[in-house]
Design a protein around this motif. Structure first.
Motif, PDB file in Angstrom:
ATOM      1  N   ASN B  84       0.834  -1.205   0.000  1.00 40.74           N
ATOM      2  CA  ASN B  84       0.000   0.000   0.000  1.00 40.74           C
ATOM      3  C   ASN B  84       0.871   1.259   0.000  1.00 40.74           C
ATOM      4  N   TYR B  85       2.132   1.091  -0.348  1.00 40.43           N
ATOM      5  CA  TYR B  85       3.150   2.159  -0.432  1.00 40.43           C
ATOM      6  C   TYR B  85       3.587   2.685   0.933  1.00 40.43           C
ATOM      7  N   ALA B  86       2.652   2.768   1.907  1.00 39.07           N
ATOM      8  CA  ALA B  86       2.976   3.236   3.260  1.00 39.07           C
ATOM      9  C   ALA B  86       3.794   4.528   3.242  1.00 39.07           C
ATOM     10  N   GLN B  95      10.324  15.019   1.509  1.00 39.45           N
ATOM     11  CA  GLN B  95      10.603  14.631   2.899  1.00 39.45           C
ATOM     12  C   GLN B  95      10.468  13.124   3.095  1.00 39.45           C
ATOM     13  N   ASN B  96       9.519  12.512   2.367  1.00 42.90           N
ATOM     14  CA  ASN B  96       9.391  11.062   2.422  1.00 42.90           C
ATOM     15  C   ASN B  96      10.678  10.388   1.978  1.00 42.90           C
ATOM     16  N   ILE B  97      11.208  10.872   0.853  1.00 45.45           N
ATOM     17  CA  ILE B  97      12.416  10.246   0.306  1.00 45.45           C
ATOM     18  C   ILE B  97      13.614  10.518   1.215  1.00 45.45           C
ATOM     19  N   ALA B  98      13.629  11.688   1.857  1.00 43.98           N
ATOM     20  CA  ALA B  98      14.770  12.039   2.721  1.00 43.98           C
ATOM     21  C   ALA B  98      14.707  11.339   4.084  1.00 43.98           C
ATOM     22  N   PHE B  99      13.591  10.658   4.371  1.00 45.53           N
ATOM     23  CA  PHE B  99      13.371  10.080   5.708  1.00 45.53           C
ATOM     24  C   PHE B  99      14.521   9.164   6.131  1.00 45.53           C
ATOM     25  N   LYS B 131       4.702  18.105  -3.182  1.00 49.22           N
ATOM     26  CA  LYS B 131       3.315  17.698  -2.936  1.00 49.22           C
ATOM     27  C   LYS B 131       3.287  16.689  -1.799  1.00 49.22           C
ATOM     28  N   LYS B 132       2.096  16.556  -1.247  1.00 54.64           N
ATOM     29  CA  LYS B 132       1.872  15.513  -0.242  1.00 54.64           C
ATOM     30  C   LYS B 132       1.387  14.245  -0.951  1.00 54.64           C
ATOM     31  N   PRO B 133       1.581  13.075  -0.327  1.00 50.72           N
ATOM     32  CA  PRO B 133       1.156  11.828  -0.984  1.00 50.72           C
ATOM     33  C   PRO B 133      -0.313  11.816  -1.409  1.00 50.72           C
ATOM     34  N   SER B 134      -1.183  12.536  -0.673  1.00 54.99           N
ATOM     35  CA  SER B 134      -2.599  12.498  -1.034  1.00 54.99           C
ATOM     36  C   SER B 134      -2.878  13.252  -2.336  1.00 54.99           C
ATOM     37  N   GLN B 135      -1.872  14.000  -2.827  1.00 60.93           N
ATOM     38  CA  GLN B 135      -2.110  14.822  -4.017  1.00 60.93           C
ATOM     39  C   GLN B 135      -1.612  14.176  -5.301  1.00 60.93           C
ATOM     40  N   ILE B 136      -1.071  12.937  -5.203  1.00 62.28           N
ATOM     41  CA  ILE B 136      -0.518  12.319  -6.411  1.00 62.28           C
ATOM     42  C   ILE B 136      -1.237  11.010  -6.707  1.00 62.28           C
ATOM     43  N   SER B 137      -0.984  10.482  -7.905  1.00 63.15           N
ATOM     44  CA  SER B 137      -1.690   9.277  -8.348  1.00 63.15           C
ATOM     45  C   SER B 137      -1.030   8.013  -7.791  1.00 63.15           C
ATOM     46  N   GLY B 138      -1.714   6.897  -7.955  1.00 62.13           N
ATOM     47  CA  GLY B 138      -1.201   5.618  -7.468  1.00 62.13           C
ATOM     48  C   GLY B 138       0.164   5.268  -8.056  1.00 62.13           C
ATOM     49  N   VAL B 144       7.396   6.936  -5.559  1.00 58.67           N
ATOM     50  CA  VAL B 144       7.946   7.539  -4.342  1.00 58.67           C
ATOM     51  C   VAL B 144       8.409   6.427  -3.396  1.00 58.67           C
ATOM     52  N   ALA B 145       7.560   5.399  -3.264  1.00 55.83           N
ATOM     53  CA  ALA B 145       7.894   4.297  -2.364  1.00 55.83           C
ATOM     54  C   ALA B 145       9.206   3.641  -2.787  1.00 55.83           C
ATOM     55  N   ILE B 146       9.395   3.497  -4.088  1.00 58.97           N
ATOM     56  CA  ILE B 146      10.631   2.889  -4.579  1.00 58.97           C
ATOM     57  C   ILE B 146      11.820   3.816  -4.302  1.00 58.97           C
ATOM     58  N   GLY B 147      11.624   5.107  -4.590  1.00 57.53           N
ATOM     59  CA  GLY B 147      12.699   6.073  -4.361  1.00 57.53           C
ATOM     60  C   GLY B 147      13.088   6.141  -2.895  1.00 57.53           C
TER      61      GLY B 147
END
Lengths: 282, 383
Positions: B84-86, B95-99, B131-138, B144-147
């Protein structure tokens, strides 16, 4: 246009209710605070700043500060206790979750004043708890469990804890716990995962919990009255005294307006933080 | 180089149920290794054991020669792309990628920023970084999850059904992107999926799992063309199971066999057969040719049977026929000729046809279990 009209009709009853029972009394309270007190316990004619000047009484700032301090400490302790509870509840499934949520709710079935009075019995100087602690040597003979600030704080935490747990639990229930796994997968320890992902994830519940504890705590008066000592009065006690004892309504109104202003500050903060979150959706 | 990620007799139980039982296999460095099986077969459990979210009850997992059983997930040099990408909803894509790098504290702020920009470019999301995750497509979330996983330079990237939530076209496109990405970064991929098409498309090797055990490990073509048992044959693609009894040996390559309801036919002997052995062949639907007349040019190694078309499903790139031959049904797939220009009238429901296949296309299974027919599109081989 028709939709607009419908909306107006639908909101009208609520609006009317709020105006009648909230806006009008609030305005009346502000007005009364500028009136003189009549000797028969009513409100006199004319305008005066007497009630406001009386706030200069050196007692009031001390009591106001105590009210704010006790309420803030109560809020912090309640949130600190409620967070781990909500974390566990949100993660639980099925039967146990229902049972534990019930345990949080069950105290509401008993009248609030009775519950506070029960604490008086529990903490009473001749009560079992204090006597056992003395015989175990944990507290000295001169230590009282009742009629002090500690007792007020403890009963306040006891009273308001469910108001912190329930909104946090509601937020935790909606929280996606797999995000914690994702955080750990990316190198966060269990604790870091909670602080960097769980707490921001339930931030709206946290704000609600904060408001739901802080605002009623600021207005407490039964608790300090029943379990506090003479030096533990809060602003609520003073308002009650002025209203019921001295029958000085303008003075009571002034204190109420002061309390209202203090209460408005956290509400405005919560409102703006919430709105910011909504315009930058999570 | 080989045996990079090794499973040694790994068992994981939930209560009394062994979700994974005594599994041993190894993944080579740099390959894309897929765990493929129906839901509940234990493939995700295996992945979670590598990630460290669970510990095996027995056995151990070695990564690069080191036993990782006792290492907590945050210390393992592996990262996961979750089903589910989480993604963290309160953080921007950047920020997700920099986590991960921020927590690792190995790089300076400026170095992290450079790395994050590079990763955003790699997964083609630089223009959405704030953008925030809620603003992008599946599909974007998936990237993003892969990155976010790849930026930590894991020794193994764990992918848990990463494309399952996407629609078919996007899935196919991302599968190609994923393969390109793998070539670019050269990291070992452990890929969990229940979709055989996905596994076939991306994998260097596939482990087909069922009920906590591995049924077969091999390259996609080996799994498809030489399945060890009826489960693998039926789970990967569609097939026809032909059972019978081995007859006399014809030469060192071929055997006669009396197949149920079909009579004496020729069977390719890739392993020794004894006369009288019970055997089952897997015959893929696309290896059977249909024609109105008996093909004139059959070699002696071709088998032929008569049948009637009972049903046909037009799928565009191919047509799937259900052909009854005596008591049994065949599934046949054939590509199209030129629909309007064919000399012959196209085949219709109810037409009498000849089924014809080369003996080499019938692959003899080591094990056959009648219930595996239920995995087929037309389970009713016999009625």
């Amino acid at each position: 246009m028709i939709r607009r009209k419908n909306e107006a009709i639908l909101t009208a009853p609520t609006l009317l209710w709020l105006i009648l029972f909230f806006v009008v009394p609030s305005i009346a309270m502000v007005v009364i605070s500028f009136r003189p007190a009549s000797i028969y316990g009513g409100v006199g004619e004319g305008w005066t700043l007497d009630a406001w000047r009386a706030l200069g009484n050196p007692n009031y700032p001390v009591i106001l500060w105590r009210t704010v301090r006790l309420s803030l400490v109560t809020t912090v302790i309640c949130l600190a206790l409620a967070l781990p509870i909500a974390f566990v509840l949100g993660r639980m499934q099925g039967k146990w979750r229902t049972i534990l949520v019930m345990i949080v709710i069950v105290p509401f079935w008993t009248n609030f004043v009775i519950r506070v009075a029960a604490w008086r019995i529990l903490l009473h100087p001749e009560g079992m708890l204090r006597q056992s602690l003395i015989s175990l040597g944990i507290i000295g003979n001169d230590t009282l469990l009742l009629y002090n600030e500690g007792a007020v704080l403890m009963v306040m935490v006891y009273t308001y804890l469910p108001f912190a747990i329930l909104p946090l639990y509601a937020a935790a229930e909606r929280f996606d716990y797999s995000l914690l796994e994702a955080a750990r997968d990316l190198g966060a320890s269990g604790f870091t995962a909670v602080t960097r992902v769980f707490i921001p994830g339930i931030s709206r519940g946290l704000l609600t919990a904060m408001a739901l504890v802080l605002i009623p705590a600021l207005g407490s008066y039964v608790i300090p009255d029943l379990v506090g000592g003479p030096g533990d009065e809060m602003i609520g006690n003073k308002i009650a005294q002025r209203t019921l004892g001295d029958r000085n309504l303008p003075q009571a109104a002034t204190l109420s307006v002061a309390l209202l202003l203090i209460t408005l500050i956290p509400m405005i903060v919560v409102y703006y933080l919430n709105r910011r979150e909504r315009t930058h959706p999570a | 180089m080989s045996d990079f990620l090794v499973f040694e007799n790994v068992t994981k139980r939930f209560g009394d149920l062994a979700v994974v039982s005594e599994i041993s296999f190894s993944v080579e460095k740099g390959e894309i290794f897929s765990l493929l099986g129906p839901s509940g077969c234990g493939k995700t459990t295996l992945l979670r054991l590598v990630a460290g979210f669970m510990k095996p009850d027995e056995g151990r997992i070695l990564l690069n020669g080191r036993d990782i059983n006792q290492i907590p997930p945050e210390k393992r040099p592996v990262n996961t792309v979750f089903q589910n990408y989480a993604l963290f909803p309160h953080l921007t894509l950047r920020q997700n990628i920099a986590f991960g790098p921020e927590l690792a504290k190995k790089l300076s702020r400026a170095e992290i920023d450079t790395e994050v920009e590079r990763m955003l470019d790699l997964v083609d999301l630089a223009s959405h970084a704030d953008k925030k995750p809620s603003q992008i497509s599946g599909g974007q979330k998936q990237r993003v999850a892969i990155g976010r996983a790849l930026i930590n330079k894991p020794e193994v990237l764990l992918l848990d059904e990463p494309l399952a939530a996407l629609d078919l076209k996007l899935r196919q496109r991302l599968l190609v992107e994923l393969e390109d990405l793998h070539e670019e970064v050269g990291i070992t991929f452990l890929y969990v999926t229940h979709d055989q098409g996905e596994a076939m498309g991306i994998s260097d090797r596939i482990a087909v799992m069922r009920a906590g055990k591995i049924e077969q490990i091999g390259a996609p073509a080996a799994i498809y063309e030489t399945p060890v048992n009826s489960f693998v044959a039926a789970f990967i693609g569609d097939t026809n199971f032909l059972s019978g009894v081995a007859g006399e040996e014809l030469d060192h390559e071929y055997h006669n066999a009396v197949l149920d309801d079909l009579g004496i036919l020729r069977v390719y002997k890739d392993r020794p057969i004894l006369q009288g052995d019970r055997l089952t062949l897997s015959l893929r639907p696309e290896t059977i040719a249909l024609s109105r007349a008996r093909p004139g040019t059959l070699t002696e190694n071709h088998n032929a049977a008569r049948g009637v078309i009972e049903d046909m499903i037009y799928l565009g790139s191919l047509t799937r026929f259900r052909v009854r031959s005596g008591a049994r049904l065949f599934m046949v797939e054939s590509q199209h000729g030129r629909f309007f220009l064919d000399d012959e009238k196209p085949l219709q429901r109810g037409d009498q046809v000849w089924l014809c296949w080369h003996a080499n296309d019938g692959y003899r299974l080591e094990n056959f279990s009648e219930e595996d027919r239920q995995l087929l599109s037309f389970p009713g081989g016999k009625e």
